[in-house]
Enzyme design. Sequence first.
Site: not given
Length: 573
Positions: A325, A339, A314
Amino acid sequence: MFIPQIFPNFAVLFSMTMKKFTIYIFVALATCVTIGNFSSYARQRASSANVSRNVRIFSAILQNLNDVYVDTLDFDKLSREAIDYMLYQIDPYTTYYASDELEEFTSIASGHYGGIGCVISKVGDSIVAYQPHYGKPARNSGLLHGDRFVEIDGHAITPATTTEDASKWLRGDANTHIIVKVQRPYLNDSIITLDITRKDIEVDPMPYFHLDDEGIGYINTTGFDENLATRIEEAINEMSASGNLNGLILDLRGNPGGLLESAVQIVGLFVDKGTEVVRIQGFEDADRKVYKSTRKPLAPTLPLVVLINNGSASSSEIVAGALQDLDRAVIVGSRSFGKGLVQGSRRLPYDGILKITHARYYIPSGRLIQVLDYSHRDSDGDPIPVPDSLRKEWRTAHGRIVLDGGGITPDVIDEDTTLNSLLYNAINGDWAYNFATYFRHTNGAELPIEWRPDSTTFNDFKQFLAYQNPTYDHVCDMGIKYLRDAVKIEGYTNDSVTAAIDALAAMLQHNLDHDLEFNRQKLIRMLDMEISERYFSEGQCVERRLKEDTSFDIARNILLDPEKYRSILSPAD
């Protein structure tokens, strides 16, 4: 095979056992946003007539049961079971909270509640004090790991008692008293009565941080509440003021997540203001939002490593994934939980709340890291994981390739985190947990902080297991069976082949003592973790585990080698 994908590593042992992981996931896995109305009803998945028809059918069934059924029925219980079953068929995160359960819901966001400070678990027909927290009322009053509740505040514990029932009885206003009766394992006929004074329990989302002599800082986290970003900022400021902070390790292993906004704030400590951190997309336009960092960063150039494992879920995955990223941090450990779903909350009649999955989240590269597809299930009704062969490639800010559909894959994988069959069963069967409970009852209430499990401890553990006679799947036995089946199907069965397979099976005969010895070092680390939790504070336990933590060592070595750090975050030629 699905099991290795859910439990692919040993690093989870540094934070919690598999059952503890399950308990924490139940309490805090959801990525939550604030209460509100998330749908304008501008579009509908099903027609109003379809919804109304099913509501009328369900209402008519209840009414006829009340009017005609031969016995008296508990309609509150029946309705709740029907609701819970229906929601579980959708996904495990869409949950209904009745008015008397709202304290449990609000404690997720606030990080505190009125109670005794103890994680509980359902084991067989019993409710067990799975983890009385250090320094909290339950443990201070004498409640120990593994104690089985017999009675809570006048309520007898029966096989039908759920953890939700017990949690409701244990919670209450601060400074009120509660009487519990427990049966203590490994002691004969031991029914113990404890008088516990409830307190306002604050769950510490950051139990430990440290700066070493070479300027490498370390921060341990356990959840994402509204205070975590502030706590991390304070820790960084303190480490910066007390010495030369040359690099930071942010430990998200075993952290099941929590508030989405908290994750955005934490990423904002390390990236430029206005940087996109995550975007959510749901069925309705109102369920689409881009979250960007909103403040001047605290440490925009500080070398950063984030530790993750399959217990990182999460909000932990938002932080790790966004920093990966953006090429802002090196990710170390093993693949995260996977998740990519977001929950919001809607108010219901009679003061209930529905926590509902209303969107998916996408991290800056554009990828979705959700591993299970709850809308498609196999013949057993289990959700289907995204196979590695179908995971798509995306690009980081520097052009590095990252994959979607299966959690966050670390930039540097700790190969020491692999779980074999015995270790998986040791975690699932609570072997180390149960032995640590036995150890505490037979070795007294105190241990010196320098204590470590040794050969004597391990031999005692083996004798304990021999008495318990645990069973577990042996991979070699399964392989022999598959080999016999394959030989038969392919038409190679003859006396010589059968004799060769029989000889191989004899050489690979299941042997518990051999398997325990082969896994000695990892099992000793499990024993150290479990026994330490019965004697030392949470911060002391973290500090002890770091001394033999391979992922931590990898992270620290990367930060001490600036060229290696830069090369990992640079795209391949």
